[in-house]
Design an enzyme around this catalytic site. Sequence first.
Site, mmCIF file in Angstrom:
data_model
loop_
_atom_site.group_PDB
_atom_site.id
_atom_site.type_symbol
_atom_site.label_atom_id
_atom_site.label_comp_id
_atom_site.label_asym_id
_atom_site.label_seq_id
_atom_site.Cartn_x
_atom_site.Cartn_y
_atom_site.Cartn_z
ATOM 1 N N HIS A 123 32.793 43.590 41.411
ATOM 2 C CA HIS A 123 33.373 44.546 42.359
ATOM 3 C C HIS A 123 32.369 44.690 43.503
ATOM 4 O O HIS A 123 31.154 44.669 43.266
ATOM 5 C CB HIS A 123 33.529 45.945 41.766
ATOM 6 C CG HIS A 123 34.427 46.046 40.585
ATOM 7 N ND1 HIS A 123 34.026 45.773 39.311
ATOM 8 C CD2 HIS A 123 35.721 46.443 40.478
ATOM 9 C CE1 HIS A 123 35.023 45.980 38.474
ATOM 10 N NE2 HIS A 123 36.076 46.387 39.154
ATOM 11 N N GLU A 161 46.089 42.635 38.536
ATOM 12 C CA GLU A 161 45.760 42.797 37.106
ATOM 13 C C GLU A 161 46.539 43.974 36.540
ATOM 14 O O GLU A 161 46.265 45.128 36.877
ATOM 15 C CB GLU A 161 44.245 43.024 36.962
ATOM 16 C CG GLU A 161 43.794 43.130 35.529
ATOM 17 C CD GLU A 161 42.276 43.231 35.404
ATOM 18 O OE1 GLU A 161 41.549 42.635 36.229
ATOM 19 O OE2 GLU A 161 41.826 43.915 34.480
ATOM 20 N N GLU A 187 44.761 40.802 31.299
ATOM 21 C CA GLU A 187 43.693 41.239 30.388
ATOM 22 C C GLU A 187 44.337 41.662 29.072
ATOM 23 O O GLU A 187 45.058 42.665 29.032
ATOM 24 C CB GLU A 187 42.912 42.409 31.022
ATOM 25 C CG GLU A 187 41.816 42.914 30.105
ATOM 26 C CD GLU A 187 40.822 43.824 30.805
ATOM 27 O OE1 GLU A 187 40.518 43.595 31.994
ATOM 28 O OE2 GLU A 187 40.347 44.756 30.150
ATOM 29 N N HIS A 205 44.611 45.228 28.015
ATOM 30 C CA HIS A 205 45.623 45.997 28.742
ATOM 31 C C HIS A 205 47.005 45.712 28.157
ATOM 32 O O HIS A 205 47.848 46.604 28.072
ATOM 33 C CB HIS A 205 45.617 45.640 30.232
ATOM 34 C CG HIS A 205 44.319 45.939 30.928
ATOM 35 N ND1 HIS A 205 44.087 45.606 32.241
ATOM 36 C CD2 HIS A 205 43.190 46.556 30.505
ATOM 37 C CE1 HIS A 205 42.873 45.991 32.596
ATOM 38 N NE2 HIS A 205 42.311 46.566 31.555
ATOM 39 N N ASP A 211 41.380 37.965 31.917
ATOM 40 C CA ASP A 211 40.197 38.770 31.611
ATOM 41 C C ASP A 211 40.059 38.797 30.095
ATOM 42 O O ASP A 211 40.614 39.671 29.415
ATOM 43 C CB ASP A 211 40.335 40.200 32.186
ATOM 44 C CG ASP A 211 39.671 40.326 33.549
ATOM 45 O OD1 ASP A 211 39.249 39.283 34.095
ATOM 46 O OD2 ASP A 211 39.588 41.454 34.070
ATOM 47 N N ASP A 225 41.021 51.289 25.999
ATOM 48 C CA ASP A 225 40.492 50.057 26.576
ATOM 49 C C ASP A 225 39.037 49.892 26.150
ATOM 50 O O ASP A 225 38.129 50.280 26.864
ATOM 51 C CB ASP A 225 40.618 50.175 28.107
ATOM 52 C CG ASP A 225 40.455 48.856 28.808
ATOM 53 O OD1 ASP A 225 40.516 47.812 28.141
ATOM 54 O OD2 ASP A 225 40.274 48.865 30.042
ATOM 55 N N ASP A 254 37.432 47.099 25.657
ATOM 56 C CA ASP A 254 36.770 45.952 26.311
ATOM 57 C C ASP A 254 35.770 45.237 25.410
ATOM 58 O O ASP A 254 34.605 45.042 25.783
ATOM 59 C CB ASP A 254 36.041 46.413 27.592
ATOM 60 C CG ASP A 254 36.992 46.657 28.745
ATOM 61 O OD1 ASP A 254 38.093 46.079 28.764
ATOM 62 O OD2 ASP A 254 36.628 47.428 29.654
HETATM 63 C C1 XUL Z 1 39.649 47.929 34.126
HETATM 64 C C2 XUL Z 1 39.481 46.495 34.448
HETATM 65 C C3 XUL Z 1 38.768 46.216 35.711
HETATM 66 C C4 XUL Z 1 39.303 45.059 36.474
HETATM 67 C C5 XUL Z 1 38.656 44.879 37.816
HETATM 68 O O1 XUL Z 1 40.292 48.171 32.944
HETATM 69 O O2 XUL Z 1 39.860 45.631 33.696
HETATM 70 O O3 XUL Z 1 37.433 46.039 35.412
HETATM 71 O O4 XUL Z 1 39.174 43.867 35.768
HETATM 72 O O5 XUL Z 1 38.631 46.029 38.553
HETATM 73 CO CO CO Z 2 39.821 43.514 33.799
#
Ligand code: XUL
Ligand code: CO
Length: 439
Positions: free
Chosen positions: A104, A235, A271, A274, A299, A310, A312
Amino acid sequence: MEKETEYFAGIAKIPYLPDGGARDVMCFKHYNAEEVLMGRKMEDWLRFSVCYWHSFCGTGTDPFGFPTHHRPWNQGSPMEAAKKRLHAAFEFFSKLGVKYYTFHDRDMAPEGLTLEETNWNLDEMTDLALQLQNQTGVKVLWVTCNLFAHPRYMNGAATNPDCHVLAYAGAQVKKGLDIAKKLGAENFVFWGGREGFHSIHNTHVAAELRHMAVFFKMAVKYKEKIGLKCQFLIEPKPKEPCKHQYDYDAMSVIGFLKHYDLDSHFKLNIEPNHTTLAGHSYEHDVVMASAFGMLGSVDSNTGAPDLGWDTDQFPMDIRNTTLVMKTIIEQGGLQPGGLNFDAKVRRESPDLEDLFIAHIAAMDAFSRGLRNAVRIIEEGTMSSMVMERYSSFRHGIGQKVEDGSASLEEMEDFVKQHGEPKVTSGKQEKYEAIFNHYI
Ligand code: XUL
Ligand code: CO
């Protein structure tokens, strides 16, 4: 010139050791970058990318606790720390042997007091990034603008009820596109974390969606104006931080893009964490986006279904990676997209080596997925069963349905002639048994 600090001292370039034992976690046992499978090198099928925000900006905080990851690069003024972080990141990419990274705008350079000051910070930091890219050969898979963290965006960016905020987001994206061009980014991502609502009472949904479409059209126009050659990606995510986000899932985004005539300019960055938040299975949106020719990038992470937010996490499940890689091979690859690890080591994994262990294990999980998918496709057992399942569409009335020339009157004539269709087993368990054979 002063010699740069080595942040991951004691860790050398990660080797490929296919005969490594269970305890050997600092080597690849499946990822062999140069090995060719189905006419393409493993590194070109997989196109791995490290994400900057989790791995280099993350501190291990959660809503209940303070930082647990005390990184040696987070020292000095915000700009000094940003430079150290960038050097640490490029050392990491090179030692891991990954050719791409994602970031970012605000991960790369701290925000200043004005837009101008923020952009100067970005100019200075991206000069250094470009230098490090040229030295190491590491490239940008995608850039994105952080349009969700600053308080000005609390009610949204492109969907904010105040056009002043939308304008700020527009100015920020303009600069984001400039740096994408400067660094040769292959894609540009829009993730609308605050493009949605918490209360339907105060929200003009139709206006917000229209504004979001106009915002994307402005981005397309500026991209064309500056001659930026990269793929735009949206996304999807259903919620978090908003209660409801407009880019809910793959099909919602595809519908939005088609409705506003934007579909030729965008693809999707899916992703899986998500996807599962939206109530779908892990592979669902990868498969759906691909079916519409809209799968641009992944992602590559995973959630914890028992938590339902989330998380991650690094993707470690071979079933999931096999299904994703099968879809990617079937659509001919992911380029110019890739497999970006939008994943973070756990708060409880604060060691620097944990960053390596996590990425290596996830790269191996996807390499196993790739190898499995290649066997599934090359042996063709499942695909011939699927072909057979749909064989009635290859002749007669089925062929007419397939090419769109059939009518309801013909359907009626056909049934009058042939009567009741026979009951045919879907053979789900047989497919599952065969799939498991390859895992
Ligand atoms: C948030 C997410 C972000 C995007 C980019 O859940 O996945 O990090 O990938 O902004
Ligand atoms: Co993401």
